[in-house]
Motif scaffolding. Structure first.
Motif, short mmCIF file in Angstrom:
data_model
loop_
_atom_site.label_atom_id
_atom_site.label_comp_id
_atom_site.label_asym_id
_atom_site.label_seq_id
_atom_site.Cartn_x
_atom_site.Cartn_y
_atom_site.Cartn_z
N HIS A 93 -7.19 -6.91 7.03
CA HIS A 93 -5.88 -6.49 6.52
C HIS A 93 -4.94 -7.69 6.42
O HIS A 93 -4.08 -7.73 5.53
CB HIS A 93 -5.28 -5.39 7.40
CG HIS A 93 -5.06 -5.76 8.82
ND1 HIS A 93 -6.10 -6.03 9.70
CD2 HIS A 93 -3.93 -5.90 9.56
CE1 HIS A 93 -5.62 -6.32 10.89
NE2 HIS A 93 -4.30 -6.26 10.83
N CYS A 126 0.84 -1.20 0.00
CA CYS A 126 0.00 0.00 0.00
C CYS A 126 0.87 1.24 0.00
O CYS A 126 2.06 1.18 0.31
CB CYS A 126 -0.96 0.03 1.19
SG CYS A 126 -0.20 0.52 2.74
N ASN A 140 -6.07 -0.10 -2.30
CA ASN A 140 -5.36 1.14 -1.97
C ASN A 140 -5.57 2.16 -3.08
O ASN A 140 -5.37 1.86 -4.26
CB ASN A 140 -3.86 0.84 -1.80
CG ASN A 140 -3.08 2.07 -1.38
OD1 ASN A 140 -2.40 2.68 -2.19
ND2 ASN A 140 -3.16 2.45 -0.11
N LYS A 148 -5.72 2.26 11.89
CA LYS A 148 -7.12 2.12 11.46
C LYS A 148 -7.47 0.65 11.30
O LYS A 148 -8.56 0.21 11.71
CB LYS A 148 -7.34 2.86 10.13
CG LYS A 148 -7.31 4.37 10.25
CD LYS A 148 -7.35 5.04 8.88
CE LYS A 148 -7.19 6.56 9.00
NZ LYS A 148 -7.12 7.19 7.66
N GLY A 171 0.82 4.65 1.98
CA GLY A 171 0.18 5.35 3.09
C GLY A 171 0.88 6.64 3.42
O GLY A 171 1.34 7.36 2.52
N SER A 185 -3.87 13.44 12.03
CA SER A 185 -3.93 11.98 11.98
C SER A 185 -4.29 11.40 13.34
O SER A 185 -5.11 10.48 13.44
CB SER A 185 -2.60 11.41 11.51
OG SER A 185 -2.33 11.78 10.17
N ARG A 203 2.19 11.87 -0.23
CA ARG A 203 1.94 10.47 -0.60
C ARG A 203 2.41 10.20 -2.03
O ARG A 203 2.79 9.08 -2.36
CB ARG A 203 0.46 10.13 -0.47
CG ARG A 203 -0.03 10.07 0.98
CD ARG A 203 -1.49 9.66 1.04
NE ARG A 203 -1.65 8.25 0.71
CZ ARG A 203 -2.73 7.74 0.14
NH1 ARG A 203 -3.75 8.53 -0.18
NH2 ARG A 203 -2.82 6.45 -0.12
N ASP A 206 -2.57 4.11 8.78
CA ASP A 206 -3.22 2.99 8.09
C ASP A 206 -3.27 1.73 8.96
O ASP A 206 -4.31 1.08 9.06
CB ASP A 206 -2.49 2.69 6.79
CG ASP A 206 -2.55 3.85 5.82
OD1 ASP A 206 -3.64 4.14 5.32
OD2 ASP A 206 -1.51 4.49 5.59
N SER A 207 -2.14 1.41 9.60
CA SER A 207 -2.14 0.21 10.44
C SER A 207 -2.97 0.42 11.70
O SER A 207 -3.59 -0.52 12.22
CB SER A 207 -0.70 -0.18 10.81
OG SER A 207 -0.08 0.81 11.61
#
Length: 460
Positions: A285, A189, A227, A344, A191, A378, A201, A341-342
């Motif tokens: 995931h 991905c 993604n 979430k 992120g 974030s 990004r 991301d991780s």
């Protein structure tokens, strides 16, 4: 490390573009070392330089211990003129690894990405080793030192190699992929990890896609279609295969996902057929990571059902979603690292867990580091997500104050807490948690949340 297949010193000099003050003898090098304590007969010592060390200070010791020659980037009083002078010893070490790699023909799979690359590496390795004798990156040796060290472990019995590529800045994955020459590459991905260094990004995507610069033309590139920055890639020179859980238009997808007792059963769906699989982990995931492992295995020539079956032998590393039972409480030690991301993914997985009557979903969250200008927003967004997926929230760290604030504003005014010390948090956790609860701990590695885990496990 041992180079079981000898390299000629002249080959090393040519591969590294080295200069010397004397004629290079026709001798074999059978060991490449970066630590003077690891010198063995037939060794060449590479004086690597880092932020906190300088191998040049150990050249004389290495030579006294029996090294035949040394690779250096600085002039100095080394007590010998058996020296190869290079522009940087960092690049020279990579060049030597590339030279050594060229002596073998294993199937090579390389994986990178902002999130999930280590778990995906382990998924891939579990599949690949079901058919081939496999060498893989161990622990976190995914940088300009660890990757060449792994390559230099090759011998004639190795049939496949699974490598993980990490990076902090642009150009670093290029340095790793060129000597590795992968046949198959995976990007998990794009992120926001390392956005502090790369700025956007888009730059992170650019850095990750450097992996194809070493990928053989016509090689397989596996991309996560869930993604947003990977779903519409056009690279006609490569065999691009998409995998996804949410986007059912991908080449490899999953259905009938069912979690139980820390495991997940699911069916892998491809155009060629459907294959039942199981992994000893939870969360969609991780199903996504398993699909990458399956796809890499098929690309490496392994029968699809055998790939699916092999996923059951996957074992995660370190403090990545390690589950323990303590006093009837399920504790998920997910303390190795964290980014938006991780984080979430962890919260959504926690929120999806079925509990016995009276059980609570408790998140213990800490700071996510290296996020630069998006750090505050974030952390606040993670707090909002925590409010949707948890019953209680415990936070530690300066930035995690914003996680707590995001949770408070979204309905957790009496169930979300921030603590000034790990000791206070662990004490509160021990007093609050009861049999049937699930506790999920997650923070960036620098927060050392394993301290909280250890304190929670202590008998009171």
């Amino acid at each position: 490390m041992n180079a079981l297949l000898p390299l000629k010193l002249k080959e090393i000099a040519e591969a590294t573009g080295a200069k010397t003050n004397k004629e290079i003898p026709d001798i074999d090098i059978t060991n490449i070392c970066t630590d003077s304590r690891d010198v063995k007969p037939g060794s060449i010592f590479v004086a690597l330089c880092g932020e906190r060390f300088d191998g040049h200070a150990f050249v004389k010791t290495a030579m006294e211990n029996g090294a035949l020659w040394a690779v250096v980037q600085k002039e100095g009083d080394y007590g010998t003129d058996n020296l190869l002078f290079v522009e940087t010893t960092r690049q020279a070490f990579l060049d030597i690894a590339g030279l050594y790699r060229s002596k073998f023909s294993p199937k090579v799979v390389a994986v990178t990405g902002s999130v999930g690359k280590t778990t995906t590496r382990e998924m891939i390795a579990a599949v690949i080793k079901s058919r081939y004798k496999t060498l893989k990156t161990e622990n976190n040796l995914n940088n300009e030192v660890g990757v060449p060290k792994t390559i230099l472990e090759l011998d004639e019995s190795v049939e496949a190699m699974v490598l993980e590529f990490g990076m902090v800045n642009l150009g670093e994955i290029r340095e790793l992929t060129v000597p590795a020459k992968p046949d198959i590459a995976v990007i998990t991905c794009i992120g926001t990890c390392h956005i502090e260094n790369l700025g956007s990004r888009e730059n992170i995507k650019k850095a990750k896609f450097e992996i194809v610069e070493g990928l053989k033309k016509g090689g397989t590139l596996l991309l996560n279609k869930d993604n947003d920055m990977l779903k519409d890639v056009c690279l006609p020179e490569y065999n691009v295969i998409y995998y996804a859980v949410e986007d059912t238009s991908a080449d490899i997808t999953a259905k009938e996902i069912f979690e139980h007792d820390g495991e997940t059963d699911f069916v892998i769906v491809t155009k060629e057929g459907e294959y039942r699989a199981r992994i000893p982990a939870i969360g969609t995931h991780n199903v996504l990571n398993a699909l990458a492992g399956f796809g890499a295995g098929v690309a490496a020539g392994i029968e699809p059902q055998k790939c699916a079956d092999a996923l059951a032998s996957f074992k995660n590393t370190g403090m990545r979603q390690k589950m323990q039972i303590c006093r009837g409480v399920t504790v998920v030690e997910d303390c190795y690292n964290a980014n938006p991301d991780s984080m979430k993914a962890a919260l959504k997985t926690l929120g999806a867990q079925k509990l016995k009557e009276g059980g609570k979903r408790i998140a213990v969250l800490g700071d996510m580091l290296e996020l630069g200008s998006v750090a505050e927003s974030s952390h606040y967004e993670i707090g909002k997500l925590a409010a949707e997926n948890t019953d209680m929230l415990f936070c530690y760290g300066e930035l995690s104050r914003l996680i707590a604030a995001g949770a408070w504003v979204n309905g957790m005014k009496t169930t979300a807490f921030h603590y000034e010390s790990k000791e206070e948090l662990a004490d509160a956790l021990r007093k609050t948690a009861s049999a049937g609860d699930i506790i999920w701990l997650k923070a960036s590695r620098g927060m050392r949340f394993e301290d909280i885990v250890e304190m929670f496990y202590e008998e009171t």
